[in-house]
Structures are given as structure tokens and as C-alpha cells.
Design a protein around this motif. Sequence first.
Motif, mmCIF file in Angstrom:
data_model
loop_
_atom_site.group_PDB
_atom_site.id
_atom_site.type_symbol
_atom_site.label_atom_id
_atom_site.label_comp_id
_atom_site.label_asym_id
_atom_site.label_seq_id
_atom_site.Cartn_x
_atom_site.Cartn_y
_atom_site.Cartn_z
ATOM 1 N N GLY A 3 0.777 -1.216 0.000
ATOM 2 C CA GLY A 3 0.000 0.000 0.000
ATOM 3 C C GLY A 3 0.811 1.269 0.000
ATOM 4 N N LYS A 4 2.093 1.178 -0.139
ATOM 5 C CA LYS A 4 2.934 2.371 -0.111
ATOM 6 C C LYS A 4 2.936 3.018 -1.487
ATOM 7 N N ILE A 5 2.078 3.998 -1.652
ATOM 8 C CA ILE A 5 2.016 4.706 -2.919
ATOM 9 C C ILE A 5 2.053 6.189 -2.613
ATOM 10 N N SER A 6 2.607 6.959 -3.482
ATOM 11 C CA SER A 6 2.597 8.406 -3.330
ATOM 12 C C SER A 6 1.909 9.001 -4.544
ATOM 13 N N PHE A 7 0.967 9.904 -4.288
ATOM 14 C CA PHE A 7 0.235 10.540 -5.365
ATOM 15 C C PHE A 7 0.592 12.010 -5.415
ATOM 16 N N GLY A 8 0.337 12.633 -6.515
ATOM 17 C CA GLY A 8 0.529 14.069 -6.612
ATOM 18 C C GLY A 8 1.989 14.449 -6.755
ATOM 19 N N ASN A 9 2.634 14.747 -5.636
ATOM 20 C CA ASN A 9 3.995 15.267 -5.692
ATOM 21 C C ASN A 9 5.057 14.181 -5.820
ATOM 22 N N LYS A 10 4.672 12.940 -5.911
ATOM 23 C CA LYS A 10 5.578 11.805 -6.124
ATOM 24 C C LYS A 10 6.632 11.641 -5.028
ATOM 25 N N ARG A 11 6.342 12.134 -3.839
ATOM 26 C CA ARG A 11 7.275 11.936 -2.727
ATOM 27 C C ARG A 11 7.076 10.539 -2.161
ATOM 28 N N ASN A 12 8.132 9.991 -1.598
ATOM 29 C CA ASN A 12 7.989 8.721 -0.905
ATOM 30 C C ASN A 12 8.370 8.923 0.556
ATOM 31 N N TYR A 13 8.147 7.900 1.336
ATOM 32 C CA TYR A 13 8.379 8.027 2.769
ATOM 33 C C TYR A 13 9.858 8.249 3.094
ATOM 34 N N GLU A 14 10.738 7.660 2.329
ATOM 35 C CA GLU A 14 12.177 7.842 2.575
ATOM 36 C C GLU A 14 12.563 9.313 2.449
ATOM 37 N N ASP A 15 12.013 9.998 1.474
ATOM 38 C CA ASP A 15 12.263 11.440 1.328
ATOM 39 C C ASP A 15 11.622 12.215 2.475
ATOM 40 N N PHE A 16 10.385 11.857 2.776
ATOM 41 C CA PHE A 16 9.627 12.579 3.789
ATOM 42 C C PHE A 16 10.280 12.502 5.169
ATOM 43 N N LYS A 17 10.780 11.336 5.533
ATOM 44 C CA LYS A 17 11.279 11.177 6.900
ATOM 45 C C LYS A 17 12.544 11.986 7.181
ATOM 46 N N LYS A 18 13.175 12.528 6.154
ATOM 47 C CA LYS A 18 14.333 13.401 6.355
ATOM 48 C C LYS A 18 13.946 14.698 7.060
ATOM 49 N N GLN A 19 12.666 15.071 6.982
ATOM 50 C CA GLN A 19 12.207 16.304 7.620
ATOM 51 C C GLN A 19 11.618 16.060 9.014
ATOM 52 N N ILE A 20 11.587 14.823 9.457
ATOM 53 C CA ILE A 20 11.067 14.501 10.785
ATOM 54 C C ILE A 20 12.210 14.611 11.795
ATOM 55 N N PRO A 21 12.004 15.339 12.891
ATOM 56 C CA PRO A 21 13.059 15.402 13.922
ATOM 57 C C PRO A 21 13.451 13.994 14.373
ATOM 58 N N GLY A 22 14.735 13.765 14.552
ATOM 59 C CA GLY A 22 15.233 12.442 14.935
ATOM 60 C C GLY A 22 14.598 11.882 16.188
ATOM 61 N N SER A 23 14.270 12.744 17.150
ATOM 62 C CA SER A 23 13.667 12.273 18.396
ATOM 63 C C SER A 23 12.205 11.853 18.201
ATOM 64 N N VAL A 24 11.592 12.285 17.109
ATOM 65 C CA VAL A 24 10.182 11.978 16.834
ATOM 66 C C VAL A 24 10.049 10.805 15.866
ATOM 67 N N LEU A 25 11.080 10.529 15.101
ATOM 68 C CA LEU A 25 11.032 9.498 14.059
ATOM 69 C C LEU A 25 10.585 8.121 14.565
ATOM 70 N N PRO A 26 11.083 7.616 15.697
ATOM 71 C CA PRO A 26 10.609 6.301 16.160
ATOM 72 C C PRO A 26 9.089 6.277 16.412
#
Length: 110
Positions: A3-26
Motif C-alpha cells: 500500500g505504499k504509494i505516493s500521489f501528486g507530488n511523487k514523494r515517498n516516505y524515505e524522502d519525507f522522513k528526512k524532515q522529521i526530527p530524529g527524536s520523533v522518528l521512532p
Amino acid sequence: MEGKISFGNKRNYEDFKKQIPGSVLPLFDSIREFCFSLGDKVIEDVRMHRVVFCKSMTFRWFVDVEPDREGVIIKIQKSRKDPIQIIQIKKDQEISEFTQIIKNAFEEIH
């Protein structure tokens, strides 16, 4: 996890998680894993500032997850008629106290 699909801006989770603070990522990852555990019909839609989980291709979203400095903000939708429920989970909290709410939203969304 098909079910991992990205629509619209073609972002994927690997790209997205770079903007998540490290302490919040888990915490964010554990919410994401829980959403996928709900079944094969869960679809992930990675957006600019959040990740939305939908039930099948009908795009009836049940959980909208946005990272924050102190944790994660979750918007839960059970139906289009009910008001959206907003929950803030702090980075030191366990998601176990919120999993039933998320599961109910998944089961009730049409």
C-alpha cells in the motif's frame, strides 16, 4: 507492504522522513507500522508536510499524521459526517493508548 504509494507530488516516505526530527522518528514510524498492520487495503499518501493513510483507492482517509517538534499530531476521521478528532502524541508516549481509536476509524470509514 504493497500500500505504499505516493500521489501528486511523487514523494515517498524515505524522502519525507528526512524532515522529521530524529527524536520523533521512532514514534512516527511506529504509527505508520500500526496503520499498515490494519490490512492490505491501507494506502499511504505522502504529502508535503504529512502522511495520510487511506482505506483502499477510494481515498477515504482515516488517519492524517504530521510530525511536530514535540511529537506527532494525528487527525482521525471516521466518516465525512463526524467531526475530525485531533490527537497530539508526545515523543515519549506509547501509541498503544491510541491504537484502538485508529483501528476504529479504519473499520468505520467508508
